[in-house]
Every structure is written in structure tokens, then in C-alpha cells.
Design a protein around this motif. Structure first.
Motif, mmCIF file in Angstrom:
data_model
loop_
_atom_site.group_PDB
_atom_site.id
_atom_site.type_symbol
_atom_site.label_atom_id
_atom_site.label_comp_id
_atom_site.label_asym_id
_atom_site.label_seq_id
_atom_site.Cartn_x
_atom_site.Cartn_y
_atom_site.Cartn_z
ATOM 1 N N ALA A 134 -26.894 -13.057 10.584
ATOM 2 C CA ALA A 134 -25.516 -12.951 11.062
ATOM 3 C C ALA A 134 -25.329 -11.672 11.875
ATOM 4 C CB ALA A 134 -24.554 -12.951 9.878
ATOM 5 N N LEU A 135 -24.316 -11.668 12.728
ATOM 6 C CA LEU A 135 -23.951 -10.475 13.478
ATOM 7 C C LEU A 135 -22.432 -10.309 13.436
ATOM 8 C CD1 LEU A 135 -24.670 -8.070 15.194
ATOM 9 C CD2 LEU A 135 -24.666 -9.546 17.215
ATOM 10 N N PRO A 136 -21.922 -9.644 12.394
ATOM 11 C CA PRO A 136 -20.475 -9.461 12.247
ATOM 12 C C PRO A 136 -19.970 -8.304 13.099
ATOM 13 C CG PRO A 136 -21.611 -8.473 10.384
ATOM 14 C CD PRO A 136 -22.668 -9.107 11.242
ATOM 15 N N ALA A 137 -20.102 -8.452 14.406
ATOM 16 C CA ALA A 137 -19.811 -7.365 15.339
ATOM 17 C C ALA A 137 -18.597 -7.683 16.199
ATOM 18 C CB ALA A 137 -21.019 -7.094 16.222
ATOM 19 N N SER A 138 -18.150 -6.658 16.921
ATOM 20 C CA SER A 138 -17.028 -6.770 17.848
ATOM 21 C C SER A 138 -17.538 -6.687 19.283
ATOM 22 C CB SER A 138 -16.032 -5.639 17.579
ATOM 23 O OG SER A 138 -15.117 -5.496 18.645
ATOM 24 N N MET A 139 -16.776 -7.232 20.209
ATOM 25 C CA MET A 139 -17.097 -7.109 21.621
ATOM 26 C C MET A 139 -16.786 -5.723 22.173
ATOM 27 S SD MET A 139 -18.436 -9.796 22.947
ATOM 28 C CE MET A 139 -18.130 -9.464 24.681
ATOM 29 N N VAL A 140 -16.035 -4.936 21.424
ATOM 30 C CA VAL A 140 -15.534 -3.662 21.941
ATOM 31 C C VAL A 140 -16.639 -2.731 22.438
ATOM 32 C CG1 VAL A 140 -14.257 -1.566 21.322
ATOM 33 C CG2 VAL A 140 -13.383 -3.804 20.631
ATOM 34 N N PRO A 141 -17.748 -2.510 21.698
ATOM 35 C CA PRO A 141 -18.782 -1.589 22.212
ATOM 36 C C PRO A 141 -19.397 -2.047 23.524
ATOM 37 C CG PRO A 141 -19.108 -2.007 19.877
ATOM 38 C CD PRO A 141 -18.090 -2.989 20.351
ATOM 39 N N PHE A 142 -19.481 -3.366 23.724
ATOM 40 C CA PHE A 142 -20.065 -3.872 24.952
ATOM 41 C C PHE A 142 -19.130 -3.658 26.145
ATOM 42 C CE2 PHE A 142 -21.525 -6.734 21.458
ATOM 43 C CZ PHE A 142 -22.806 -6.214 21.352
ATOM 44 N N ILE A 143 -17.840 -3.715 25.888
ATOM 45 C CA ILE A 143 -16.863 -3.602 26.977
ATOM 46 C C ILE A 143 -16.487 -2.145 27.247
ATOM 47 C CG2 ILE A 143 -14.504 -4.194 27.673
ATOM 48 C CD1 ILE A 143 -14.865 -6.792 26.046
ATOM 49 N N LEU A 144 -16.187 -1.392 26.196
ATOM 50 C CA LEU A 144 -15.691 -0.019 26.374
ATOM 51 C C LEU A 144 -16.807 1.014 26.466
ATOM 52 C CD1 LEU A 144 -12.542 0.097 24.072
ATOM 53 C CD2 LEU A 144 -12.739 -0.542 26.480
ATOM 54 N N ARG A 145 -17.988 0.695 25.952
ATOM 55 C CA ARG A 145 -19.096 1.666 26.029
ATOM 56 C C ARG A 145 -20.281 1.141 26.834
ATOM 57 N NH1 ARG A 145 -19.357 4.177 19.935
ATOM 58 N NH2 ARG A 145 -17.502 5.501 20.111
ATOM 59 N N ALA A 146 -20.179 -0.044 27.370
ATOM 60 C CA ALA A 146 -21.262 -0.618 28.190
ATOM 61 C C ALA A 146 -22.588 -0.656 27.443
ATOM 62 C CB ALA A 146 -21.420 0.162 29.491
ATOM 63 N N VAL A 147 -22.510 -0.895 26.138
ATOM 64 C CA VAL A 147 -23.727 -1.028 25.329
ATOM 65 C C VAL A 147 -24.388 -2.364 25.645
ATOM 66 C CG1 VAL A 147 -24.605 -1.274 22.963
ATOM 67 C CG2 VAL A 147 -22.882 0.473 23.489
ATOM 68 N N THR A 148 -25.711 -2.362 25.704
ATOM 69 C CA THR A 148 -26.486 -3.579 25.942
ATOM 70 C C THR A 148 -27.200 -3.987 24.667
ATOM 71 O OG1 THR A 148 -26.849 -3.071 28.280
ATOM 72 C CG2 THR A 148 -28.398 -4.592 27.229
ATOM 73 N N LEU A 149 -27.049 -5.237 24.269
ATOM 74 C CA LEU A 149 -27.811 -5.807 23.165
ATOM 75 C C LEU A 149 -28.916 -6.663 23.773
ATOM 76 C CD1 LEU A 149 -28.304 -6.354 20.164
ATOM 77 C CD2 LEU A 149 -26.638 -8.217 20.300
ATOM 78 N N ALA A 150 -30.161 -6.232 23.595
ATOM 79 C CA ALA A 150 -31.301 -6.894 24.228
ATOM 80 C C ALA A 150 -32.159 -7.561 23.171
ATOM 81 C CB ALA A 150 -32.137 -5.878 25.010
ATOM 82 N N GLY A 151 -32.266 -8.870 23.231
ATOM 83 C CA GLY A 151 -33.150 -9.587 22.328
ATOM 84 C C GLY A 151 -34.597 -9.430 22.763
ATOM 85 N N VAL A 152 -35.477 -9.235 21.772
ATOM 86 C CA VAL A 152 -36.912 -9.088 22.054
ATOM 87 C C VAL A 152 -37.652 -10.193 21.308
ATOM 88 C CG1 VAL A 152 -38.942 -7.632 21.752
ATOM 89 C CG2 VAL A 152 -36.766 -6.613 22.473
#
Length: 335
Positions: free
Chosen positions: A257-275
Motif C-alpha cells: 500500500a501507499l497511503p500518501a498524499s499528492m502534496v509532496p509531488f505538487i508543492l515540492r516537485a518530488v519524483t517517485l521512481a519505480g525501479v
């Protein structure tokens, strides 16, 4: 007759449902349909997926009966593929081994030549097996972070979760060899803190700090992340990653599971990269193995590796899944 650990399905007398069982047995020559390259396998290893398969957990072996083992290291014995000759020392990771096709916990295997990698000269076959999919995946994560412009500092180190596991341990080695500040996350700091620092971690972080439901945006603690855990740990790591940072996700030892928010991706431009290690293209595999050969200290690798013979692999898998092992477990297939 070559020996192999085979995953077979039987019906549970108690529940009346199929269950998987791992059995060490003699098998015939591998069928030609498995691939044009015949490999005399010398080494394999145990990863988290191997531990699941060898202890009968569902979800890994999809079409039993199959030979177990997602990795193999050995010498080409015969080949109908012009790219490979008898005597070539090769390593193969993923590509459906032990999932949809026969794997590497066997003395002889037939495989496709498309994803084989020559073992770099700097690595012995035994050390290549000790690294295995865990080391190869760790290298893929580091290479992905570097493509994103990886930097670190004492104030914002690179976080490695599941740090005592195979991927985490090798990731720490690679990152520290490149001069990065590394924070190692573990739930067993008193037991493994010295081990993690010896690998190159500059700080050890209690896992409890990244558990629970956190705020969508938290203090910017990490320049980047290598995550093997998933779940709340990954969600909090994302929320604590600095502006523009990259989080590589390569495992789900804790939760899918990933109980996360979209906020870090939008406000901090964080990238989640699957490997992904199973279907990675050949160029990425070769780059990962070249990096491992260059940057992993062989003496350190030997120190974090336990070696077991093929006959003890099933028991070792149980220990691994129960948390009774850390670092890497290499399997001497002919031992």
C-alpha cells in the motif's frame, strides 16, 4: 542427474486448498524449450522473493512446478546463441526465473541469451552470487538517483530503508563509495547499528520515526530515498524528501500500500521512481553490474555474506523471512 529445488503444488488436507512446497530433488536435463543457452550453474543466492517462494508463500511462483531461484551464476556449457560461447561466465537475474520459468537453484539450467550479463573480471562467481538481485537492484536505484542529479549533505542525507536487508546493505555500500551521506533506517538499531555504520552509513534512524500517519508535508530531511519497504515508511519518506528530490521504490517488504498524499509531488516537485529488476533492459543490467564491480569492496561484501549449500537453502530462506538473517545469503549450488 542434476539436483534442483523445485516448487510443487499439493492440496492442503486441512483447508482443501493448493499449497506450494519446496523440495530438493534430482531432475532431468533442462528442457530445450527453456532457452538456447545451457549453463552449468555454480552459484545462486536468496532474496526476499526467494524466501517467499521457498517457504510456500503464494504470489511468486505462478506456474508450478518450477525450479526455484531468481538468480543464477555459472559457466556456459553449450549455446545455440551466437552471442555466447562455452566457457563464458555469466549472471542472470529476474526475467521470470522462479515465476514463470525454471530458476537458478539447480545445477544446470537452460536460459535465453537476451538478458545474460558477463560477470565482470573484478568479481568472482561467488561474489557475483552474493550480490545477486539485491545488489543489482541497489545499483539500479543508485544509477536512477544519479540520473536525477543526486547530491547529499550531512543535513539532508540519502535515506535507505530496510537497511539491513540485501538491497539496503548494498545501496549503503554504493552510496558511501560515491562519497554520499547516508541515513540507514532500521527497526533494530541496537542490534545492527554498528553493522550499518561499518557499511558506510553516517547515521542510523529508528524505523519508528517513519511509522504512522504523518502530515502530507513534513520537515525536509532527505535529499533522496532508496525504499524497499513501502507502506507508511514510504509515504513518510516522500513527505520528508526535499524539494526536487527523487524517491526510488523497489520493494514492498512492509506493505504494497501507499497511503500518501499528492502534496509532496505538487508543492515540492518530488519524483517517485519505480525501479524494476525483473524486466530491466540489458543496457541497464550491464551498467548496474559494472557499477557493482567498481564500487563494492570485496572484503566488505565477504563480511556481510553467509554461504550455504543447496541442501540448506530452504532452511536459510525460513530464517531470512523470519528476520533471522541480514546482509546476503549466497547458495553454493554444487556444495
Amino acid at each position: 542427474m542434476p539436483r534442483a529445488i523445485v516448487i510443487r503444488t499439493s492440496e492442503s488436507a486441512a483447508a482443501g486448498e493448493p499449497v506450494n512446497t519446496a523440495v530438493l530433488e534430482e531432475v532431468g536435463a533442462p528442457p530445450a524449450s527453456d532457452g538456447p543457452v545451457l549453463v552449468d550453474v555454480a552459484w545462486s543466492d536468496l532474496n526476499y522473493k526467494d524466501a517467499l517462494a521457498l517457504t510456500g508463500r503464494p504470489g511468486v511462483v505462478r506456474t508450478p512446478p518450477l525450479v526455484a531461484g531468481i538468480d543464477l551464476v555459472g559457466t556456459v556449457a553449450a549455446s545455440e546463441d551466437v552471442r555466447w560461447r562455452p566457457g563464458d561466465v555469466v549472471v542472470l537475474n529476474g526475467t521470470g526465473l522462479s515465476e514463470t520459468r525454471n530458476g537458478g537453484l539447480t545445477e544446470q539450467a537452460r536460459v535465453s541469451g537476451d538478458f545474460l550479463v558477463r560477470v565482470p573480471e573484478a568479481l568472482t562467481p561467488a561474489r557475483a552470487a552474493a550480490l545477486g538481485t539485491a545488489g543489482y537492484t541497489a545499483a539500479l536505484c543508485v544509477l536512477r538517483l544519479e540520473r536525477a542529479g543526486l547530491t547529499s549533505s550531512p543535513e539532508q542525507p540519502i535515506l535507505v530503508t530496510g537497511a539491513t536487508g540485501g538491497v539496503g546493505s548494498i545501496a549503503i555500500l554504493l552510496l558511501s563509495a560515491a562519497g554520499h551521506h547516508v541515513a540507514a533506517l532500521t527497526g533494530r538499531e541496537q542490534e545492527y547499528g554498528d553493522y550499518l555504520r561499518a557499511l558506510g552509513a553516517t547515521t542510523v534512524v529508528p524505523r519508528a520515526e517513519l511509522l504512522g500517519t504523518g502530515r502530507p508535508l513534513q520537515s525536509q530531511r532527505w535529499s533522496a530515498v532508496v525504499d524497499t519497504v513501502g507502506g507508511e515508511v514510504l509515504a513518510n519518506a516522500i513527505s520528508q524528501t526535499r524539494y526536487g528530490g527523487t524517491v526510488t521504490a523497489c520493494g514492498l517488504a512492509g506493505s504494497a500500500a501507499l497511503p500518501a498524499s499528492m502534496v509532496p509531488f505538487i508543492l515540492r516537485a518530488v519524483t517517485l521512481a519505480g525501479v524494476d529488476s525483473v524486466s530491466a533492459p540489458l543496457a541497464d543490467r550491464e551498467a548496474a553490474w559494472a557499477r557493482l564491480a567498481r564500487d563494492v569492496d570485496p572484503d566488505v561484501l565477504d563480511g556481510l555474506t553467509e554461504t550455504v549449500p543447496l541442501a540448506e537453502a530452504i532452511d536459510a530462506a525460513s530464517r531470512l523471512l523470519a528476520g533471522g538473517a541480514h546482509g546476503r545469503i549466497a547458495v553454493n549450488v554444487r556444495g
